[in-house]
Design an enzyme around this catalytic site. Structure first.
Site, PDB file in Angstrom:
ATOM      1  N   GLU A 118       0.837  -1.205   0.000  1.00  0.00           N
ATOM      2  CA  GLU A 118       0.000   0.000   0.000  1.00  0.00           C
ATOM      3  C   GLU A 118       0.871   1.254   0.000  1.00  0.00           C
ATOM      4  O   GLU A 118       2.022   1.223   0.442  1.00  0.00           O
ATOM      5  CB  GLU A 118      -0.874   0.013   1.267  1.00  0.00           C
ATOM      6  CG  GLU A 118      -2.340  -0.242   1.033  1.00  0.00           C
ATOM      7  CD  GLU A 118      -3.070   0.881   0.302  1.00  0.00           C
ATOM      8  OE1 GLU A 118      -2.483   1.543  -0.578  1.00  0.00           O
ATOM      9  OE2 GLU A 118      -4.244   1.093   0.606  1.00  0.00           O
TER      10      GLU A 118
ATOM     11  N   ASP B 154      -4.452   5.012   6.314  1.00  0.00           N
ATOM     12  CA  ASP B 154      -5.012   6.179   6.984  1.00  0.00           C
ATOM     13  C   ASP B 154      -6.045   5.686   8.016  1.00  0.00           C
ATOM     14  O   ASP B 154      -5.656   5.264   9.101  1.00  0.00           O
ATOM     15  CB  ASP B 154      -5.621   7.071   5.886  1.00  0.00           C
ATOM     16  CG  ASP B 154      -6.117   8.407   6.378  1.00  0.00           C
ATOM     17  OD1 ASP B 154      -5.524   8.964   7.305  1.00  0.00           O
ATOM     18  OD2 ASP B 154      -7.110   8.919   5.823  1.00  0.00           O
TER      19      ASP B 154
ATOM     20  N   LYS C  24      -0.361   6.416   8.893  1.00  0.00           N
ATOM     21  CA  LYS C  24      -0.871   7.550   9.697  1.00  0.00           C
ATOM     22  C   LYS C  24      -1.658   6.978  10.873  1.00  0.00           C
ATOM     23  O   LYS C  24      -2.890   7.000  10.867  1.00  0.00           O
ATOM     24  CB  LYS C  24      -1.851   8.377   8.849  1.00  0.00           C
ATOM     25  CG  LYS C  24      -1.290   9.466   7.999  1.00  0.00           C
ATOM     26  CD  LYS C  24      -2.477  10.255   7.403  1.00  0.00           C
ATOM     27  CE  LYS C  24      -2.072  11.084   6.228  1.00  0.00           C
ATOM     28  NZ  LYS C  24      -3.251  11.595   5.490  1.00  0.00           N
TER      29      LYS C  24
ATOM     30  N   PHE D 226      -2.419  15.894   4.671  1.00  0.00           N
ATOM     31  CA  PHE D 226      -2.665  15.239   3.391  1.00  0.00           C
ATOM     32  C   PHE D 226      -1.415  15.336   2.518  1.00  0.00           C
ATOM     33  O   PHE D 226      -0.921  16.429   2.241  1.00  0.00           O
ATOM     34  CB  PHE D 226      -3.867  15.868   2.683  1.00  0.00           C
ATOM     35  CG  PHE D 226      -4.351  15.024   1.550  1.00  0.00           C
ATOM     36  CD1 PHE D 226      -5.097  13.882   1.788  1.00  0.00           C
ATOM     37  CD2 PHE D 226      -4.012  15.341   0.245  1.00  0.00           C
ATOM     38  CE1 PHE D 226      -5.518  13.072   0.747  1.00  0.00           C
ATOM     39  CE2 PHE D 226      -4.430  14.535  -0.808  1.00  0.00           C
ATOM     40  CZ  PHE D 226      -5.187  13.398  -0.553  1.00  0.00           C
TER      41      PHE D 226
END
Ligand code: IMP
Ligand code: MG
Length: 189
Positions: free
Chosen positions: A104, A108, A136, A162
């Site tokens: 990946e 998130d 994250k 972001f």
């Protein structure tokens, strides 16, 4: 044509060199961990974001691997997924009774990864490991459950902002930036 891609970046978090060094380290770690497997694992990338990391990663792995892709789409908008991804592109390779390394770009909330892992498990993977370039953890909403003896590998912990580049997009742009950076907020707010 958009010639101002670099000027849209507020800060560079990881340079091309830092990325390359970390990819080599991850590949060395994974190569060592899977060296004793009698059957080579299958590397499955999550399209589209993982394409650059996957390409760099598999070239540093020191045994032959099969490569395939899945796509999971969540119909969220902007910079947030909606928590209910569906599999919109399935595997071609048979993963039954095989070890899978899921690759990946970034984890998130964890919804995408959880959905994909569930899918790989239903197809009979004997283990599912995850190798994500960024993580994250501060934004995690679901705990990512690996399969079998699967391990979790990550390149860097990403702050809660972001990011784009090295495969990661905003509205399908910036994926081809060779580094990872933070997009100027005025571009997505
Ligand atoms: P999750 O389902 O919330 O874990 O989100 C996973 C997917 O959302 C990733 O595979 C990315 O495609 C995308 N994503 C999450 N955070 C970012 C980011 O900071 N930049 C670009 N894409 C992101
Ligand atoms: Mg992705």
């Amino acid at each position: 044509m958009n010639t101002t891609m670099h000027s849209h970046i507020e800060t560079i978090l990881w340079s091309e060199d830092q990325i390359s060094r970390r990819v080599s380290e991850l590949a060395a770690e994974v190569s060592a961990d899977f060296a004793s497997c009698s059957v080579a694992p299958i590397v499955v990338g999550v399209a589209t974001g993982a394409f650059l990391f996957l390409a760099d990663f598999v070239r540093k792995i020191d045994f032959s691997v099969s490569v395939d892709f899945v796509r999971a789409e969540s119909y969220g908008s902007g910079t947030e997924s909606n928590g209910a991804p569906t599999i919109s592109l399935d595997l071609k390779v048979d993963i039954n009774a095989r070890h899978v390394i899921l690759v990946e770009d970034i984890v998130d909330t964890g919804h995408t990864l959880s959905r994909v892992i569930k899918h790989l498990k239903s197809k009979g993977a004997s283990s599912v490991s995850v190798c994500t370039f960024l993580d994250k953890p501060s934004r995690r909403k679901v705990n990512v459950q690996l399969v079998g003896e699967g391990k979790f590998y990550r390149g860097f912990e990403c702050p809660d902002c972001f990011v784009v580049g090295y495969g990661m997009d905003f509205a399908e742009q910036y994926r081809n930036l060779p580094y990872i950076g933070v997009l100027k907020p005025e571009l997505y707010e």
